[in-house]
Scaffold this motif. Sequence first.
Motif, PDB file in Angstrom:
ATOM      1  N   THR A   4       1.707  47.964  28.688  1.00 39.47           N
ATOM      2  CA  THR A   4       2.724  47.793  29.719  1.00 39.47           C
ATOM      3  C   THR A   4       2.127  47.610  31.100  1.00 39.47           C
ATOM      4  O   THR A   4       2.858  47.549  32.080  1.00 39.47           O
ATOM      5  CB  THR A   4       3.652  49.014  29.744  1.00 39.47           C
ATOM      6  OG1 THR A   4       2.888  50.208  29.958  1.00 39.47           O
ATOM      7  CG2 THR A   4       4.408  49.149  28.430  1.00 39.47           C
ATOM      8  N   ASN A 145      16.462  47.400  19.115  1.00 39.40           N
ATOM      9  CA  ASN A 145      15.600  48.088  20.064  1.00 39.40           C
ATOM     10  C   ASN A 145      15.537  47.337  21.382  1.00 39.40           C
ATOM     11  O   ASN A 145      14.735  46.412  21.546  1.00 39.40           O
ATOM     12  CB  ASN A 145      14.195  48.260  19.488  1.00 39.40           C
ATOM     13  CG  ASN A 145      13.357  49.184  20.352  1.00 39.40           C
ATOM     14  OD1 ASN A 145      12.739  48.757  21.317  1.00 39.40           O
ATOM     15  ND2 ASN A 145      13.354  50.465  20.023  1.00 39.40           N
ATOM     16  N   PRO A 146      16.385  47.713  22.358  1.00 38.76           N
ATOM     17  CA  PRO A 146      16.384  46.998  23.635  1.00 38.76           C
ATOM     18  C   PRO A 146      15.082  47.140  24.401  1.00 38.76           C
ATOM     19  O   PRO A 146      14.701  46.238  25.159  1.00 38.76           O
ATOM     20  CB  PRO A 146      17.561  47.625  24.393  1.00 38.76           C
ATOM     21  CG  PRO A 146      17.784  48.948  23.733  1.00 38.76           C
ATOM     22  CD  PRO A 146      17.419  48.763  22.306  1.00 38.76           C
ATOM     23  N   GLY A 147      14.364  48.250  24.218  1.00 40.01           N
ATOM     24  CA  GLY A 147      13.098  48.418  24.917  1.00 40.01           C
ATOM     25  C   GLY A 147      12.073  47.388  24.498  1.00 40.01           C
ATOM     26  O   GLY A 147      11.367  46.810  25.329  1.00 40.01           O
ATOM     27  N   GLN A 149      12.767  44.517  23.134  1.00 38.75           N
ATOM     28  CA  GLN A 149      13.250  43.221  23.606  1.00 38.75           C
ATOM     29  C   GLN A 149      12.958  43.029  25.087  1.00 38.75           C
ATOM     30  O   GLN A 149      12.595  41.923  25.521  1.00 38.75           O
ATOM     31  CB  GLN A 149      14.746  43.106  23.324  1.00 38.75           C
ATOM     32  CG  GLN A 149      15.074  43.077  21.838  1.00 38.75           C
ATOM     33  CD  GLN A 149      16.556  43.160  21.568  1.00 38.75           C
ATOM     34  OE1 GLN A 149      17.371  42.716  22.365  1.00 38.75           O
ATOM     35  NE2 GLN A 149      16.923  43.747  20.434  1.00 38.75           N
ATOM     36  N   ASP A 150      13.077  44.101  25.860  1.00 36.49           N
ATOM     37  CA  ASP A 150      12.759  44.005  27.293  1.00 36.49           C
ATOM     38  C   ASP A 150      11.270  43.726  27.515  1.00 36.49           C
ATOM     39  O   ASP A 150      10.904  43.077  28.502  1.00 36.49           O
ATOM     40  CB  ASP A 150      13.162  45.288  28.014  1.00 36.49           C
ATOM     41  CG  ASP A 150      14.663  45.407  28.214  1.00 36.49           C
ATOM     42  OD1 ASP A 150      15.369  44.384  28.076  1.00 36.49           O
ATOM     43  OD2 ASP A 150      15.137  46.527  28.505  1.00 36.49           O
ATOM     44  N   TYR A 151      10.433  44.242  26.616  1.00 33.29           N
ATOM     45  CA  TYR A 151       9.004  43.930  26.716  1.00 33.29           C
ATOM     46  C   TYR A 151       8.797  42.426  26.718  1.00 33.29           C
ATOM     47  O   TYR A 151       8.050  41.884  27.542  1.00 33.29           O
ATOM     48  CB  TYR A 151       8.246  44.573  25.553  1.00 33.29           C
ATOM     49  CG  TYR A 151       6.793  44.148  25.473  1.00 33.29           C
ATOM     50  CD1 TYR A 151       5.807  44.848  26.147  1.00 33.29           C
ATOM     51  CD2 TYR A 151       6.413  43.042  24.708  1.00 33.29           C
ATOM     52  CE1 TYR A 151       4.476  44.457  26.080  1.00 33.29           C
ATOM     53  CE2 TYR A 151       5.080  42.651  24.633  1.00 33.29           C
ATOM     54  CZ  TYR A 151       4.119  43.362  25.322  1.00 33.29           C
ATOM     55  OH  TYR A 151       2.810  42.952  25.245  1.00 33.29           O
ATOM     56  N   TYR A 152       9.452  41.733  25.805  1.00 27.99           N
ATOM     57  CA  TYR A 152       9.283  40.285  25.732  1.00 27.99           C
ATOM     58  C   TYR A 152       9.987  39.569  26.884  1.00 27.99           C
ATOM     59  O   TYR A 152       9.466  38.565  27.396  1.00 27.99           O
ATOM     60  CB  TYR A 152       9.762  39.771  24.378  1.00 27.99           C
ATOM     61  CG  TYR A 152       8.816  40.162  23.270  1.00 27.99           C
ATOM     62  CD1 TYR A 152       7.517  39.654  23.230  1.00 27.99           C
ATOM     63  CD2 TYR A 152       9.197  41.069  22.284  1.00 27.99           C
ATOM     64  CE1 TYR A 152       6.628  40.026  22.239  1.00 27.99           C
ATOM     65  CE2 TYR A 152       8.308  41.445  21.287  1.00 27.99           C
ATOM     66  CZ  TYR A 152       7.030  40.929  21.270  1.00 27.99           C
ATOM     67  OH  TYR A 152       6.141  41.300  20.290  1.00 27.99           O
ATOM     68  N   ARG A 153      11.119  40.087  27.315  1.00 29.81           N
ATOM     69  CA  ARG A 153      11.749  39.500  28.502  1.00 29.81           C
ATOM     70  C   ARG A 153      10.831  39.602  29.707  1.00 29.81           C
ATOM     71  O   ARG A 153      10.719  38.667  30.508  1.00 29.81           O
ATOM     72  CB  ARG A 153      13.081  40.195  28.790  1.00 29.81           C
ATOM     73  CG  ARG A 153      14.208  39.832  27.823  1.00 29.81           C
ATOM     74  CD  ARG A 153      15.535  40.390  28.309  1.00 29.81           C
ATOM     75  NE  ARG A 153      16.627  39.992  27.447  1.00 29.81           N
ATOM     76  CZ  ARG A 153      17.086  40.719  26.423  1.00 29.81           C
ATOM     77  NH1 ARG A 153      16.517  41.896  26.157  1.00 29.81           N
ATOM     78  NH2 ARG A 153      18.094  40.290  25.695  1.00 29.81           N
ATOM     79  N   ASP A 154      10.153  40.751  29.841  1.00 32.75           N
ATOM     80  CA  ASP A 154       9.227  40.934  30.959  1.00 32.75           C
ATOM     81  C   ASP A 154       8.028  40.005  30.856  1.00 32.75           C
ATOM     82  O   ASP A 154       7.360  39.757  31.866  1.00 32.75           O
ATOM     83  CB  ASP A 154       8.740  42.386  31.007  1.00 32.75           C
ATOM     84  CG  ASP A 154       9.829  43.362  31.426  1.00 32.75           C
ATOM     85  OD1 ASP A 154      10.869  42.899  31.954  1.00 32.75           O
ATOM     86  OD2 ASP A 154       9.652  44.581  31.210  1.00 32.75           O
ATOM     87  N   ARG A 156       8.387  36.943  30.056  1.00 30.66           N
ATOM     88  CA  ARG A 156       9.014  35.650  30.322  1.00 30.66           C
ATOM     89  C   ARG A 156       9.508  34.933  29.076  1.00 30.66           C
ATOM     90  O   ARG A 156       9.616  33.714  29.060  1.00 30.66           O
ATOM     91  CB  ARG A 156       8.084  34.759  31.151  1.00 30.66           C
ATOM     92  CG  ARG A 156       7.685  35.398  32.478  1.00 30.66           C
ATOM     93  CD  ARG A 156       6.913  34.447  33.345  1.00 30.66           C
ATOM     94  NE  ARG A 156       6.504  35.099  34.587  1.00 30.66           N
ATOM     95  CZ  ARG A 156       5.833  34.507  35.563  1.00 30.66           C
ATOM     96  NH1 ARG A 156       5.487  33.231  35.440  1.00 30.66           N
ATOM     97  NH2 ARG A 156       5.495  35.166  36.651  1.00 30.66           N
ATOM     98  N   HIS A 159      15.829  35.290  25.522  1.00 29.11           N
ATOM     99  CA  HIS A 159      16.544  35.635  24.306  1.00 29.11           C
ATOM    100  C   HIS A 159      17.374  34.440  23.864  1.00 29.11           C
ATOM    101  O   HIS A 159      18.198  33.928  24.615  1.00 29.11           O
ATOM    102  CB  HIS A 159      17.434  36.849  24.552  1.00 29.11           C
ATOM    103  CG  HIS A 159      18.229  37.262  23.364  1.00 29.11           C
ATOM    104  ND1 HIS A 159      19.603  37.235  23.329  1.00 29.11           N
ATOM    105  CD2 HIS A 159      17.840  37.707  22.135  1.00 29.11           C
ATOM    106  CE1 HIS A 159      20.037  37.652  22.160  1.00 29.11           C
ATOM    107  NE2 HIS A 159      18.987  37.950  21.409  1.00 29.11           N
TER     108      HIS A 159
END
Length: 203
Positions: A4, A145-147, A149-154, A156, A159
């Motif tokens: 992270t 698991n939104p966490g 998914q947020d890793y990949y959003r962060d 770039r 979804h």
Amino acid sequence: MHSTTSPTVTGRLTLREATGADLDGVLALLAEAAAWLNRRGVRQWPAAGFPAGRVAPLIEEGVLYLLETGHGGDGPVATIALDGHADPEFWAAGDDPGSALYVHKLAVARAHAGRGLGEALLDWAGLRVLARGRRWLRLDCAKDNPGLQDYYRDRRFAHVRTVDLPHRASGALFQRPGGTRCRLSGAPLPFADHRGVPVPGHV
């Protein structure tokens, strides 16, 4: 499984194609990552890791890569599989499956977490997309698991949609254009290929 922090790697690392002799080390790394994920309620992978029959074909096909220290005696530091095989349960004809490369089995040893190796491997994969004349880098991850998914959003990734199949823990589909997205443009990746050459986009 995922770091992270910003990529800051010290020491020599090399990226190479896995061979049959690496199977046990890869299985151990994936089992460690799976156990870590499951302890956090992420049922992306089987809690005990993958059977050899799920990983050996990736090695035989030549699409599984290992990141390791220069001396290579401590087992793989990280692993990633990259291929053109779109999961037919997730990616439909309208997605133009042939326009992408797909990430599987991305894992970083816990002893090396927080060094940005996951981000670096994703950027390497993005460069491979361009080298193969494709458009997208794609993956699927745990749908509940939104966490994660947020890793990949962060990193770039956008979804695309979530495919909710009762027999699949995965199903959240992500993609981003080929090329580097996690690192500054032109910044070298923190590893070289097995010949000691900095990796510009392929091994």
